[in-house]
Design a protein around this motif. Sequence first.
Motif, PDB file in Angstrom:
ATOM      1  N   SER A   1       0.848  -1.135  -0.048  1.00 34.19           N
ATOM      2  CA  SER A   1       0.024  -0.011   0.060  1.00 34.19           C
ATOM      3  C   SER A   1       1.024   1.275   0.015  1.00 34.19           C
ATOM      4  N   THR A   2       0.411   2.193  -0.698  1.00 34.68           N
ATOM      5  CA  THR A   2       1.134   3.506  -0.430  1.00 34.68           C
ATOM      6  C   THR A   2       0.223   4.705   0.028  1.00 34.68           C
ATOM      7  N   VAL A   3       0.893   5.594   0.946  1.00 32.62           N
ATOM      8  CA  VAL A   3       0.313   6.760   1.540  1.00 32.62           C
ATOM      9  C   VAL A   3       0.673   8.015   0.515  1.00 32.62           C
ATOM     10  N   LEU A   4       1.812   8.104   0.065  1.00 28.53           N
ATOM     11  CA  LEU A   4       2.210   9.415  -0.965  1.00 28.53           C
ATOM     12  C   LEU A   4       1.461   9.198  -2.206  1.00 28.53           C
TER      13      LEU A   4
ATOM     14  N   VAL B   1       5.765  12.060  -4.328  1.00 27.67           N
ATOM     15  CA  VAL B   1       7.083  11.533  -4.558  1.00 27.67           C
ATOM     16  C   VAL B   1       7.956  12.118  -5.475  1.00 27.67           C
ATOM     17  N   ASP B   2       7.095  12.643  -6.722  1.00 33.69           N
ATOM     18  CA  ASP B   2       8.367  13.365  -7.505  1.00 33.69           C
ATOM     19  C   ASP B   2       8.620  14.614  -6.876  1.00 33.69           C
ATOM     20  N   ALA B   3       7.417  15.313  -6.242  1.00 33.12           N
ATOM     21  CA  ALA B   3       8.123  16.710  -5.549  1.00 33.12           C
ATOM     22  C   ALA B   3       9.289  16.389  -4.360  1.00 33.12           C
ATOM     23  N   PHE B   4       9.075  15.337  -3.685  1.00 33.78           N
ATOM     24  CA  PHE B   4      10.186  15.114  -2.734  1.00 33.78           C
ATOM     25  C   PHE B   4      11.573  15.001  -3.721  1.00 33.78           C
ATOM     26  N   TRP B   5      11.686  14.129  -4.495  1.00 35.86           N
ATOM     27  CA  TRP B   5      12.746  13.805  -5.298  1.00 35.86           C
ATOM     28  C   TRP B   5      13.426  15.146  -6.016  1.00 35.86           C
ATOM     29  N   ARG B   6      12.381  16.083  -6.570  1.00 35.31           N
ATOM     30  CA  ARG B   6      12.745  17.487  -7.000  1.00 35.31           C
ATOM     31  C   ARG B   6      13.448  18.206  -6.097  1.00 35.31           C
TER      32      ARG B   6
ATOM     33  N   ALA C   1       8.961   4.363   2.941  1.00 35.49           N
ATOM     34  CA  ALA C   1       8.804   3.416   2.033  1.00 35.49           C
ATOM     35  C   ALA C   1       8.356   3.841   0.813  1.00 35.49           C
ATOM     36  N   ASP C   2       7.340   4.494   0.473  1.00 37.54           N
ATOM     37  CA  ASP C   2       7.041   5.284  -0.790  1.00 37.54           C
ATOM     38  C   ASP C   2       7.926   5.799  -1.323  1.00 37.54           C
TER      39      ASP C   2
ATOM     40  N   LEU D   1       9.422  15.482   5.648  1.00 35.61           N
ATOM     41  CA  LEU D   1      10.348  14.358   4.914  1.00 35.61           C
ATOM     42  C   LEU D   1      11.343  15.146   4.396  1.00 35.61           C
ATOM     43  N   MET D   2      12.819  14.953   4.753  1.00 35.46           N
ATOM     44  CA  MET D   2      13.746  15.679   4.181  1.00 35.46           C
ATOM     45  C   MET D   2      15.052  14.590   3.965  1.00 35.46           C
ATOM     46  N   HIS D   3      15.574  14.779   2.814  1.00 33.92           N
ATOM     47  CA  HIS D   3      16.632  14.101   2.166  1.00 33.92           C
ATOM     48  C   HIS D   3      17.831  14.323   3.171  1.00 33.92           C
ATOM     49  N   THR D   4      18.900  13.435   3.078  1.00 42.36           N
ATOM     50  CA  THR D   4      19.910  13.612   3.847  1.00 42.36           C
ATOM     51  C   THR D   4      21.062  14.432   3.406  1.00 42.36           C
TER      52      THR D   4
END
Length: 293
Positions: free
Chosen positions: A2-5, A10-15, A102-103, A208-211
């Motif tokens: 199952s997904t939450v995001l 998800v695309d916004a996070f990686w951008r 996990a997403d 949620l923040m990238h390291t």
Amino acid sequence: MSTVLSRAQVDAFWRDGVLTVPDAVTSDQLARLNADLASWVEDSRAHSAPFGPPTLDERPRFDMGAEHTPEHPALRRVNNPSDISDAYLEVMTDARTVDMIADLLGPNLKFHHCKINVKLPGARTEVAYHQDFAYTPHTNDDVVTALLMLDDVTEENGCLMVVPGTHKGPIFSLFKDGVFTGRMADDIESDMLERQIPVTGKAGSVCLMHTRLAHGSAANRSERPRGLYICVYTAADAVPIARNPMPNPNEGRIVRGAASPTARMIPLEVELPKQPKSASFFTVQGQASAAAE
């Protein structure tokens, strides 16, 4: 799985390297977290120096700023609260925040460490600009921090400030003249301050923040507290290449999926940090802890 995001999230996070999501925990979970934190703030009034049951590396569990007094407590850090609180352990292992990670990183996740950073009214705690990866380097950078807002977070009470997109850029040194200062050089920080944006939200929201994202924060200028429960997770095949600055019994615990039999490597170069021996990293950045007279 199952997904939450959503795909867009998800695309916004990686951008951008950062994403804020509301309602990341239940109201009951949030209430239990805040009840425990309130009790620790109250306990801190009886202490004039860092205190509490020691962490795995024998440092005090609770750290206060030098301005701390019984009348105006300045508790600023609780190291690995999941070691001593069922409420914090539950959220670390089995809240919607973990499913969000996990997403982003895939089905196999492990836990690295957690902490609470608190800015109480009147406290002078601030965070100089840095990237977390330089404190906790791994064989790859699939490392995400979940910063759960325990209070309504605003610019006035010292919200996280970030520079979107910096997770795709260089890993900046946290050394000055051979000394680990835990912060970027002044000229680099000045550039970050010119480009930063605030991360705000209601209590129960998560950032949620990238390291590798550059971030910092100012002191609390309001009469309202600002607490963050900060949990760091990695892909199961991301292996630490430096000692955990906050060792704990749950380090490496698989919280989703399965353990990895291999370490995934990516091309990168990062200075090895000098881990703090004091109660928290705030002293590394030049902010003294309270000290018994």
